[in-house]
Design an enzyme around this catalytic site. Structure first.
Site, PDB file in Angstrom:
ATOM      1  N   PRO A  66       0.806  -1.231   0.000  1.00 25.53           N
ATOM      2  CA  PRO A  66       0.000   0.000   0.000  1.00 25.53           C
ATOM      3  C   PRO A  66       0.836   1.276   0.000  1.00 25.53           C
ATOM      4  CG  PRO A  66      -0.752  -1.553   1.688  1.00 25.53           C
ATOM      5  CD  PRO A  66       0.574  -2.036   1.209  1.00 25.53           C
ATOM      6  N   GLU A  67       0.131   2.368  -0.188  1.00 22.09           N
ATOM      7  CA  GLU A  67       0.725   3.699  -0.080  1.00 22.09           C
ATOM      8  C   GLU A  67       1.343   3.883   1.305  1.00 22.09           C
ATOM      9  OE1 GLU A  67      -0.721   8.388  -0.488  1.00 22.09           O
ATOM     10  OE2 GLU A  67      -2.225   6.801  -0.261  1.00 22.09           O
TER      11      GLU A  67
END
Length: 351
Positions: A66-67
């Site tokens: 993920p970010e």
């Protein structure tokens, strides 16, 4: 004459595959949906290594995080920021956040490269990068041979992110031509920017990674649209976090999706998903827990989708619409040195 024709026909049938005989390339992709270990980058990387090994043991060839997985997405952090306000606690909060960020390239990047090599996977990792004292939300790319391929810096932070992250420029919008397919990424709400998407389409992206912090149902619609628009596989990776995963701080303001403030309440609900170019959900979305989201990608679906719609090919109108992307690196300070030849006075001169 007819005998020769029959023999030629048989020879052609023996050497020319039929449509059903042309094999498709299958790539196994895995999204890691997990929380950062906040304020502890070594443990975050150790946790990443465990998930990468687990994904690889199940045959994953591409692993996407993920970010801001490394360094952490600062959900609910306010850093004491208000118009005209200078807050001592907020400054110290930023000091800690800066300490959790990583230098690119640097020792943490080398560790991630070794994890990719050891597990023989292509790796896309969300990280908070520090360049001096400015932070960037970045996606890092690694090959299965353990080579750091490069990075993409988020070009437009969203809302209060703009107070703590710098802006990427056109020099880090890469698409890498890998044995798995052409690999690129756009981070979170960058994916809502049509021109950024088009720049990736223009580079032929096939494996479109979308690390994000958006776990909303609206986000799922955006991912579906991008897969169909770009004729590419979309892998959207979002963290799944509980309140207890974050440092305790009275100033944090979490989204009130769920009532109560007990430690087990969900504050980042995930929703990681993999979607095909034909608009089919292949895996996910997972709104329940940390874990792996895995799918086998039939790369033949790219050609199947683009029969009808190729956004930068036969369905484009460059005579009317044209995009120019400035890929030059933008630096705030440029030093220009001038070479000056100094005359040697030790040698005699003719008058």
């Amino acid at each position: 004459m007819s005998g020769n024709t029959e023999e030629m026909s048989k020879a052609l049938k023996a050497t020319t595959p039929g449509f059903r005989d042309i094999p498709s390339t299958i790539v196994r992709a895995t999204i890691v949906q997990a929380s950062t270990v906040y304020n502890d980058t070594p443990k975050t990387i150790e946790k990443a290594g465990e998930f990468i090994a687990q994904a690889a043991s199940d045959g994953a060839q591409l692993v996407v995080f993920p970010e801001a997985y490394i360094g952490g997405y600062p959900r609910g952090y306010r850093f004491g920021i208000g118009v005209g306000v200078h807050n001592v606690d907020g400054r110290d909060c930023f000091r800690k956040y800066h300490a959790s960020a990583i230098v690119v390239p640097g020792p943490e990047v080398e560790k991630l490269a070794e994890m990719a090599r050891k597990n023989k996977v292509y790796l896309v990792m969300g990280a908070i990068e520090k360049d001096g004292y400015t932070l960037y939300c970045t996606a890092l790319f690694f090959s299965s041979e353990g080579r750091f391929l490069g990075k993409h810096r988020k070009v437009m932070p969203t809302s209060l992110e703009r107070c703590i992250w710098g802006y990427g420029d056109g020099s880090t919008i890469p698409v890498y031509d890998t044995p798995l397919g052409k690999l690129g990424a756009a981070i979170c709400w960058e994916n809502r920017m049509p021109l950024l998407r088009t720049s990736l389409y223009g580079k032929g992206v096939e494996l479109y990674c979308a690390p994000t912090a958006d776990g909303s149902t609206e986000w799922q619609s955006s991912m579906m649209h991008i897969a169909v628009e770009g004729g590419c596989f979309v892998m959207s990776a979002c963290q799944f976090c509980l309140r207890k995963d974050f440092p305790d701080h009275a100033d944090y303001l979490f989204t009130d999706w769920y009532e109560g403030q007990h430690p087990e309440v969900i504050v980042s609900q995930g929703g990681s998903v993999i979607i095909s170019p034909l608009g089919k959900i292949l895996a996910g979305p997972n709104f329940e827990s940390e874990g792996l989201v895995t799918a086998d990608l039939d790369l033949g679906d790219i050609a199947r989708a683009k029969l009808y719609f190729d956004v930068v090919g036969h369905y484009s109108r460059p005579d009317i619409f044209n995009l120019t992307v400035n890929e030059n690196q933008r630096k705030p300070v440029t030093f220009v040195s001038k070479s000056v030849k100094v005359e040697d006075d030790s040698e005699p001169h003719d008058n």
